[in-house]
Design an enzyme around this catalytic site. Structure first.
Site, PDB file in Angstrom:
ATOM      1  N   LYS A   1       0.848  -1.194   0.000  1.00 48.80           N
ATOM      2  CA  LYS A   1       0.000   0.000   0.000  1.00 48.80           C
ATOM      3  C   LYS A   1       0.888   1.250   0.000  1.00 48.80           C
ATOM      4  CE  LYS A   1      -1.946   2.726   3.072  1.00 48.80           C
ATOM      5  NZ  LYS A   1      -1.901   3.984   2.331  1.00 48.80           N
TER       6      LYS A   1
ATOM      7  N   GLU B   1      -1.595   7.460   0.138  1.00 44.56           N
ATOM      8  CA  GLU B   1      -2.716   7.961  -0.668  1.00 44.56           C
ATOM      9  C   GLU B   1      -2.320   9.221  -1.446  1.00 44.56           C
ATOM     10  OE1 GLU B   1      -2.549   7.442   2.529  1.00 44.56           O
ATOM     11  OE2 GLU B   1      -3.043   9.230   3.677  1.00 44.56           O
TER      12      GLU B   1
ATOM     13  N   GLY C   1       7.093   5.224   7.885  1.00 43.95           N
ATOM     14  CA  GLY C   1       6.190   6.367   8.042  1.00 43.95           C
ATOM     15  C   GLY C   1       6.419   7.022   9.385  1.00 43.95           C
TER      16      GLY C   1
ATOM     17  N   GLY D   1       3.519   4.120  13.386  1.00 44.50           N
ATOM     18  CA  GLY D   1       4.346   2.938  13.688  1.00 44.50           C
ATOM     19  C   GLY D   1       3.981   2.325  15.029  1.00 44.50           C
TER      20      GLY D   1
ATOM     21  N   GLU E   1      10.429   1.641  10.032  1.00 45.63           N
ATOM     22  CA  GLU E   1      11.370   2.730   9.710  1.00 45.63           C
ATOM     23  C   GLU E   1      10.612   4.026   9.962  1.00 45.63           C
ATOM     24  OE1 GLU E   1      14.484   2.447   8.895  1.00 45.63           O
ATOM     25  OE2 GLU E   1      14.492   0.281   8.642  1.00 45.63           O
TER      26      GLU E   1
ATOM     27  N   CYS F   1      13.411  11.487   6.222  1.00 46.33           N
ATOM     28  CA  CYS F   1      13.661  10.908   7.546  1.00 46.33           C
ATOM     29  C   CYS F   1      15.098  11.166   7.977  1.00 46.33           C
ATOM     30  CB  CYS F   1      13.360   9.419   7.530  1.00 46.33           C
ATOM     31  SG  CYS F   1      14.336   8.520   6.323  1.00 46.33           S
TER      32      CYS F   1
ATOM     33  N   GLU G   1      10.324  16.294  14.762  1.00 49.88           N
ATOM     34  CA  GLU G   1      10.603  16.240  13.338  1.00 49.88           C
ATOM     35  C   GLU G   1       9.808  17.347  12.644  1.00 49.88           C
ATOM     36  OE1 GLU G   1       9.174  12.669  11.454  1.00 49.88           O
ATOM     37  OE2 GLU G   1      11.135  12.331  10.544  1.00 49.88           O
TER      38      GLU G   1
HETATM   39  P1  NAD Z   1       2.327   8.356   7.839  1.00 54.02           P
HETATM   40  O1  NAD Z   1       2.671   7.558   9.029  1.00 54.02           O
HETATM   41  O2  NAD Z   1       1.263   9.366   7.934  1.00 54.02           O
HETATM   42  O3  NAD Z   1       1.870   7.388   6.637  1.00 54.02           O
HETATM   43  C1  NAD Z   1       2.701   6.348   6.157  1.00 54.02           C
HETATM   44  C2  NAD Z   1       1.835   5.270   5.530  1.00 54.02           C
HETATM   45  O4  NAD Z   1       1.050   4.665   6.545  1.00 54.02           O
HETATM   46  C3  NAD Z   1       0.865   5.785   4.484  1.00 54.02           C
HETATM   47  O5  NAD Z   1       0.789   4.850   3.427  1.00 54.02           O
HETATM   48  C4  NAD Z   1      -0.455   5.837   5.245  1.00 54.02           C
HETATM   49  O6  NAD Z   1      -1.591   5.728   4.430  1.00 54.02           O
HETATM   50  C5  NAD Z   1      -0.312   4.620   6.138  1.00 54.02           C
HETATM   51  N1  NAD Z   1      -1.163   4.632   7.335  1.00 54.02           N
HETATM   52  C6  NAD Z   1      -1.695   5.686   7.990  1.00 54.02           C
HETATM   53  N2  NAD Z   1      -2.432   5.258   9.048  1.00 54.02           N
HETATM   54  C7  NAD Z   1      -2.329   3.906   9.072  1.00 54.02           C
HETATM   55  C8  NAD Z   1      -2.845   2.890   9.926  1.00 54.02           C
HETATM   56  N3  NAD Z   1      -3.624   3.178  10.974  1.00 54.02           N
HETATM   57  N4  NAD Z   1      -2.534   1.606   9.670  1.00 54.02           N
HETATM   58  C9  NAD Z   1      -1.740   1.292   8.637  1.00 54.02           C
HETATM   59  N5  NAD Z   1      -1.233   2.199   7.764  1.00 54.02           N
HETATM   60  C10 NAD Z   1      -1.514   3.497   7.994  1.00 54.02           C
HETATM   61  O7  NAD Z   1       3.705   8.977   7.317  1.00 54.02           O
HETATM   62  P2  NAD Z   1       3.939   9.981   6.111  1.00 54.02           P
HETATM   63  O8  NAD Z   1       3.446  11.327   6.494  1.00 54.02           O
HETATM   64  O9  NAD Z   1       3.426   9.357   4.840  1.00 54.02           O
HETATM   65  O10 NAD Z   1       5.536   9.988   6.009  1.00 54.02           O
HETATM   66  C11 NAD Z   1       6.343  10.825   6.753  1.00 54.02           C
HETATM   67  C12 NAD Z   1       6.961  10.081   7.916  1.00 54.02           C
HETATM   68  O11 NAD Z   1       7.680   8.940   7.436  1.00 54.02           O
HETATM   69  C13 NAD Z   1       7.975  10.902   8.669  1.00 54.02           C
HETATM   70  O12 NAD Z   1       7.817  10.745  10.048  1.00 54.02           O
HETATM   71  C14 NAD Z   1       9.321  10.309   8.217  1.00 54.02           C
HETATM   72  O13 NAD Z   1      10.379  10.494   9.111  1.00 54.02           O
HETATM   73  C15 NAD Z   1       8.965   8.887   8.043  1.00 54.02           C
HETATM   74  N6  NAD Z   1       9.934   8.228   7.159  1.00 54.02           N
HETATM   75  C16 NAD Z   1      10.849   7.380   7.716  1.00 54.02           C
HETATM   76  C17 NAD Z   1      11.813   6.776   6.911  1.00 54.02           C
HETATM   77  C18 NAD Z   1      12.836   5.825   7.491  1.00 54.02           C
HETATM   78  O14 NAD Z   1      13.427   5.082   6.718  1.00 54.02           O
HETATM   79  N7  NAD Z   1      13.090   5.813   8.781  1.00 54.02           N
HETATM   80  C19 NAD Z   1      11.839   7.052   5.548  1.00 54.02           C
HETATM   81  C20 NAD Z   1      10.896   7.933   5.027  1.00 54.02           C
HETATM   82  C21 NAD Z   1       9.938   8.512   5.847  1.00 54.02           C
END
Ligand code: NAD
Length: 508
Positions: free
Chosen positions: A192, A195, A245, A250, A267, A301, A401
């Site tokens: 997935k 969005e 994410g 997480g 991650e 990140c 962040e």
């Molecule tokens: P997010 O957590 O909002 O979303 C990430 C993904 O999770 C999306 O596909 C979203 O639809 C999905 N999601 C949301 N709610 C969910 C749920 N309840 N159950 C399952 N899936 C769900 O993150 P974002 O805003 O898309 O990305 C930014 C974040 O990602 C930042 O905190 C960044 O640091 C982190 N990030 C970390 C790394 C790493 O390797 N450590 C790399 C890139 C981004």
């Protein structure tokens, strides 16, 4: 801001129509059963760039069923490493052949510069190629010293069905850090994307078919965190979740996946420091700090969103970073010269703005930028390159962040102070040190709490070298052989040679 290097002209053309992204289930592109879709406007140009099928429980259920039967019948998991590697290598070739189309889509949905999208999508091909090499070389262990009549082997087996959930900031790259490694291990997957950036992941489906990946081995469902993501992380037929994410989501996934005791690899976020000593290549360090904070508009990140500079050089060093910040090319992502593009959403831009305002209220000083920016002929979803001094460790801008082009500057006098400041964070993704004294670099590298430490460089990465975080930056590792091992289960096989077992029950 008048003295910025703002790029307005466009050198790459917009496509004539929005991309139609659809689910990819059991090898077939399909719409949602109820016909629902979502749309994505380009963050930089404000025009409709894609329309995506919006998944619900029916689609995610179908995708998991498809991945489960593909795993259980062995169409992929029991294939030889050589045959799996051939498919992954072919995918890498096809990604390279389609970099232009993938990169344009990545730029339109995310707002990042076209040059960086090409680097991201083209670079992902190397992740697929490297994973192919692991498919062929994977092996377990043997124990030949257990006794004359006994021997054991430890087998590595694919963990099963893997849910892969990715964010919007590096959609195609992060998919490449997970999917080819899971496939190399023999797993089947449900993917997935965010969005906000569904299209390059959806485009991959066609490349997987063309490369000969059997139907059902990789399924892609488009949609929101709920219900698509939440079903993917709670379903009984899923064996593992790998998520990139936010730390908040997480943590939620760790809790909900606990009901079925799935393995969870995470991650998450970071608040990554670079420590600058006076005896280093200061020009290169200033360049790395500039790169570290503006790459991907700081929506990264690994962004080095705080620097810890030695007091003796802090004024001169910050002045140099400010000078370099003015020269970075901001603006239209469809111009080849652009280095920094748009902010992903207007809400996110407001959040970045809030961090800067709160820091000023708390006593920090903005020495460059500090607000939103409208790029003529493009749009208003941009944020000025921003440098904030006088930051103290208690301020939100030093701890959280920000995920934007905002650099927080702290200072130190001794190595112990620098390490204490670097470790004063809930995150532990990456950290860096600039110093010509190898002893100081080694001491820092051992004591800093981070999954990756860069010395005299920043953000160099390789498919061979493991990546991941400690503390609240995540659990598990990606890429390299450590990342590959996450997708493998270990089975011990203990064998007796000859009829030599001593009976437990007393013999007559
Ligand atoms: P997010 O957590 O909002 O979303 C990430 C993904 O999770 C999306 O596909 C979203 O639809 C999905 N999601 C949301 N709610 C969910 C749920 N309840 N159950 C399952 N899936 C769900 O993150 P974002 O805003 O898309 O990305 C930014 C974040 O990602 C930042 O905190 C960044 O640091 C982190 N990030 C970390 C790394 C790493 O390797 N450590 C790399 C890139 C981004």
């Amino acid at each position: 801001m008048k003295d910025l290097n703002i790029v307005t002209g466009q050198t790459v053309a917009m496509p004539s129509a929005p991309y139609q992204a659809r689910h990819f289930i059991n090898g077939v592109y399909q719409d949602s059963v109820n016909g629902r879709t979502s749309t994505r406007m380009s963050p930089s140009h404000g025009v409709l760039v894609s329309e995506a099928a919006l998944g619900g429980e029916a689609e995610v259920e179908a995708a998991i069923t498809s991945a489960r039967s593909a795993f259980d019948d062995g169409r992929w998991s029991r294939l030889s490493g050589k045959d799996r590697a051939a498919v992954l290598t072919k995918v890498a070739d096809l990604i390279e052949e389609n970099v232009e189309a993938l990169a344009l889509m990545e730029t339109l949905e995310s707002g990042k510069p076209i040059g960086q999208s090409r680097g991201e999508c083209g670079g992902a091909a190397d992740l697929w190629r490297y994973a192919a090499s692991l498919a062929r070389t994977s092996h377990g262990d043997s124990h030949n010293t257990l006794g004359a009549d006994i021997m054991a082997v430890v087998l590595k087996e694919p963990i099963g069905v893997v849910s892969i959930i990715t964010p919007w900031n590096f959609p195609f790259w992060i998919l490449g850090q997970k999917l080819p490694f899971a496939l190399a291990a023999g797993c089947t997957c449900v993917v997935k994307p965010s969005e906000m950036t569904p299209s390059t992941t959806a485009m991959l489906g066609d490349l997987l078919n063309r490369a000969g990946l059997p139907a059902g081995v990789c399924n892609i469902v488009l949609g929101y965190g709920a219900p698509v993501g939440s079903v993917m992380t709670t379903h009984k037929d899923v064996d593992m979740v790998t998520f990139t994410g936010s730390t908040a989501v997480g943590k939620l996934i760790t809790k909900t996946a606990g009901d079925t005791l799935k393995k969870v690899a995470l991650e998450l976020g970071g608040k990554n420091p670079q420590v600058i000593f006076p005896n280093c290549d200061l020009e290169n360090a200033a360049d790395a700090v500039t790169f570290g904070i503006y790459f991907n508009v700081g929506q990264c990140c690994n962004s080095s969103s705080r620097i810890i500079v030695h007091e003796d050089i802090a004024d001169a060093f910050v002045a140099r970073v400010v000078e370099m910040s003015r020269r970075v090319a901001f603006g239209n992502p469809l111009n080849e010269a652009t280095q920094v593009g748009a902010i992903v959403t207007d809400e996110h831009r407001a959040k970045i703005d809030g961090y800067v305002r709160d820091a000023v209220k708390a006593g920090a000083e903005v020495v460059l930028g500090g607000g939103g920016l409208t790029v003529d002929g493009v749009g208003s979803q941009f944020f000025e390159p921003t440098v904030v001094r006088g930051v103290t460790p208690d301020m939100a801008i030093a701890r959280e962040e920000v995920f934007g082009p905002v650099l927080a500057v702290l200072t130190f006098r001794t190595l112990d102070q620098a390490i204490a400041l670097a470790n004063d964070a809930t995150y532990g993704l990456s950290a860096g040190i600039w110093c010509d004294d190898i002893h100081t670099c080694l001491e820092f590298s051992r004591r800093v709490q981070a999954g990756t430490v860069w010395t005299n460089t920043w953000m160099d990465g390789f498919p061979e070298v493991a990546f991941g975080g400690v503390k609240q930056s995540g659990q598990g590792r990606e890429i390299g052989s450590y990342g590959f091992d996450e997708f493998l289960e270990v089975k011990s096989l203990v064998m007796r040679i000859g009829r030599t077992r001593t009976p437990w029950v007393k013999q007559d």
